[in-house]
Design an enzyme around this catalytic site. Structure first.
Site, short mmCIF file in Angstrom:
data_model
loop_
_atom_site.label_atom_id
_atom_site.label_comp_id
_atom_site.label_asym_id
_atom_site.label_seq_id
_atom_site.Cartn_x
_atom_site.Cartn_y
_atom_site.Cartn_z
N HIS A 177 45.66 43.12 46.31
CA HIS A 177 45.38 44.51 46.66
C HIS A 177 45.54 44.80 48.15
O HIS A 177 45.68 45.94 48.55
CB HIS A 177 44.01 44.96 46.13
CG HIS A 177 42.85 44.39 46.87
ND1 HIS A 177 42.24 43.23 46.51
CD2 HIS A 177 42.20 44.84 47.97
CE1 HIS A 177 41.27 42.98 47.36
NE2 HIS A 177 41.21 43.93 48.25
N HIS A 239 45.45 36.87 50.25
CA HIS A 239 45.47 37.98 51.21
C HIS A 239 45.99 37.56 52.60
O HIS A 239 46.84 38.23 53.17
CB HIS A 239 44.06 38.56 51.40
CG HIS A 239 43.40 38.98 50.13
ND1 HIS A 239 44.07 39.60 49.12
CD2 HIS A 239 42.12 38.87 49.71
CE1 HIS A 239 43.22 39.86 48.13
NE2 HIS A 239 42.04 39.42 48.46
N LYS A 344 32.01 43.67 58.69
CA LYS A 344 33.16 43.71 57.79
C LYS A 344 34.34 44.21 58.62
O LYS A 344 34.30 45.34 59.13
CB LYS A 344 32.84 44.69 56.66
CG LYS A 344 33.88 44.79 55.57
CD LYS A 344 33.34 45.73 54.48
CE LYS A 344 34.42 46.22 53.56
NZ LYS A 344 34.73 45.32 52.48
#
Ligand code: NDP
Length: 491
Positions: A177, A239, A344
């Site tokens: 994704h 990723h 994050k």
């Protein structure tokens, strides 16, 4: 009636009441509905094991969509219209007879068939076989599968072989994704639409590259799953290596899926193995201990619910990757990713080399290299750190480092940035594979990761501890400091 512009599709979603489907896929489909990208005739068949009828399934989906879509983006009328598209069937995916109603459902529609397997990867082969035996697919069916494709090269080959028994490679859409994120797409535009960067993008001008993907959360109730994988398999194999490929690949001859994927594969093939003798200098594994997150105390990895106290699974990896080709010879790619880090954050930093001859204040020499900062989250955008003269008569020729800034949400008039899954679903509906991972990419990535893991297992060093809420083990700072550099933490 307002025109919908998408292609007519029949979407069959296996695992439609699972976490991914409810948290990401249905909210993304709802957003496509809002953007009028679902053709009027597009239908969705949700499949899962829960014994509810279509009405019950729609109610569940509605409540999760309301939960995961921002309040100002929620339109109850659009939502009701969207749910009208959804039918629900309950059966065990291992039961061949359960597939017959799929054909019945198909006969009532007629759009392009997309099968989304939002299930554990161990079911992909079985579902593919049962679809074939039941006559529920053909050579134009598009099939979407999620990561992880296996937990090493061998197991990924088994899954890929099972899929290949039923489908051709050009029917398969393997999701990573990250490839659906706006900024990741923009990397391609930045690199290949701006000659300014194209000419600088090599070892003559770039000293090193940093990629950081930091999570502030811990294991979030997934201890059993995560402990078998670890950060290397869960994040780097997919990723981070995908990001590395997009930064490092040569210009493709066009934007077709295979041109881009051919170039990514060349990068994966050129990655230098991290052999035993490089373990000390090129790799750091860490595991978080108790500490704080958002100012609150949090437990260590081994104290989380369901934890096995003797686990040596890593929750943090920092490594120095080297690409053995002309473009990148001598340019290290420092990569780090971990859980329970201070925030994050996902960002890529391209550090350019300083000018060949420096004429300003010696005490400002450390400023003298440009940096391109590409932020994936939060605040997707890019900023180029350049040097200018500081203003004011008293400043003389003092230098000042400042950004040429492009924050997407501001630059594009606060237009909402679509979630990665919206873009990916939209591309699948259009049949465009360029944001999906080809079989050989998955396998070359595993080949490299497998050898790293096998070497650290032989090396027998346990992961280094780091307190929750810090940037990982001190050894990861030492790794980059040994090369006379530091992690960029001006965030
Ligand atoms: P879940 O376990 O939450 O969902 C899987 C769904 O499949 C559940 O609805 C489950 O039903 C159903 N299912 C499993 N086995 C069968 C069966 N034999 N017959 C019928 N239904 C079955 O998993 P996730 O949604 O988290 O993950 C789905 C996929 O997406 C996995 O491949 C995962 O690796 C991947 N992924 C998930 C992410 C996430 O954020 N969740 C992120 C990235 C990838 P039941 O509830 O009855 O068990």
């Amino acid at each position: 009636m307002v025109q919908q512009i998408g292609t007519r599709c029949d979407l069959i979603m296996f695992g439609a009441l699972g976490d991914l489907a409810q948290r990401k896929l249905f909210p993304a489909l709802y957003q496509l509905e809002c953007a009028r990208l679902l053709a009027r005739e597009t239908r969705i068949l949700a499949l899962a094991r829960s014994e509810v009828d279509t009405d019950g399934a729609r109610k569940r989906l509605a409540s999760r969509i309301r939960q995961h879509v921002r309040e100002d983006e929620l339109d109850e009328e659009v939502l009701a219209g969207f749910l009208e598209r959804v039918d629900y069937l309950c059966f065990d995916f291992g039961d061949e007879a359960g597939y017959a109603p799929l054909n019945e459902w198909r006969r009532r529609g007629g759009g392009e068939l997309i099968v989304y397997m939002a299930t554990p990867p161990s079911l992909y082969g079985m579902i593919a076989r049962n679809l074939k035996t039941g006559g529920c697919c053909n050579e134009s069916t598009r099939v979407v599968v999620e990561k992880p494709i296996g937990h090493d090269l061998e197991s990924s080959r088994v899954i890929n072989d099972q899929l290949a028994e039923v489908f051709n490679e050009n029917q398969l859409f393997r999701i990573d994704h990250y490839l659906g994120k706006e900024t990741v797409q923009n990397l391609i535009a930045l690199r290949f639409a701006n000659n300014l960067f194209a000419t600088q993008w090599n070892q003559n001008h770039i000293s090193h590259v940093e990629i950081t993907v930091a999570e502030s959360v811990g294991i979030e109730g997934r201890w059993g799953y995560f402990d078998k994988a670890g950060q290397m398999r869960d994040m780097i194999q997919n990723h981070l290596l995908q990001l590395l490929c997009l930064i490092a690949m040569d210009p493709p001859s066009d934007l077709s899926a295979d041109s881009i994927r051919d170039e990514k594969v060349k990068v994966l093939k050129a990655l230098r193995p991290i052999t035993q003798d490089l373990m000390e200098t090129h790799l750091v594994r860490g595991q978080y201990t108790a500490g704080t997150s958002d100012g609150k105390p949090v437990p260590g990895y081994l104290e989380e619910e369901d934890a096995y106290k003797g686990s040596s699974t890593e929750t943090f990896v920092a490594l120095k990757a080297e690409i053995h080709n002309w473009r990148w010879s001598g340019v290290p790619f420092y990569i780090r990713t971990g859980k329970r880090l201070p925030e994050k954050l996902s960002q890529i930093i391209i550090h350019f080399k300083p000018a060949p001859h420096y004429i300003f204040d010696p005490d400002q020499k450390h400023l003298a290299n440009n940096k391109l900062i590409i932020r994936l989250q939060p605040d997707e955008g890019m900023s180029l750190q350049i040097l200018t003269k500081d203003q004011g008569l008293d400043k003389g020729m003092r230098l000042r480092q400042g950004p040429l800034e492009l924050t997407f949400s501001e630059a594009f008039n606060a237009q909402r940035i679509p979630d990665a899954y919206e873009r990916l679903l939209w591309e699948i509906m259009k049949g465009n594979q360029y944001l999906f991972v080809r079989r050989d990419e998955v396998e070359y990535a595993w080949r490299w990761v497998d050898q790293v893991i096998s070497n650290w297992e032989d090396h027998a060093a346990s992961p280094k501890r780091y307190a929750s809420g810090t940037w990982g083990p001190v050894a990861s700072i030492a790794m980059i400091t040994r090369d006379g550099r530091s992690w960029y933490e001006d965030v």
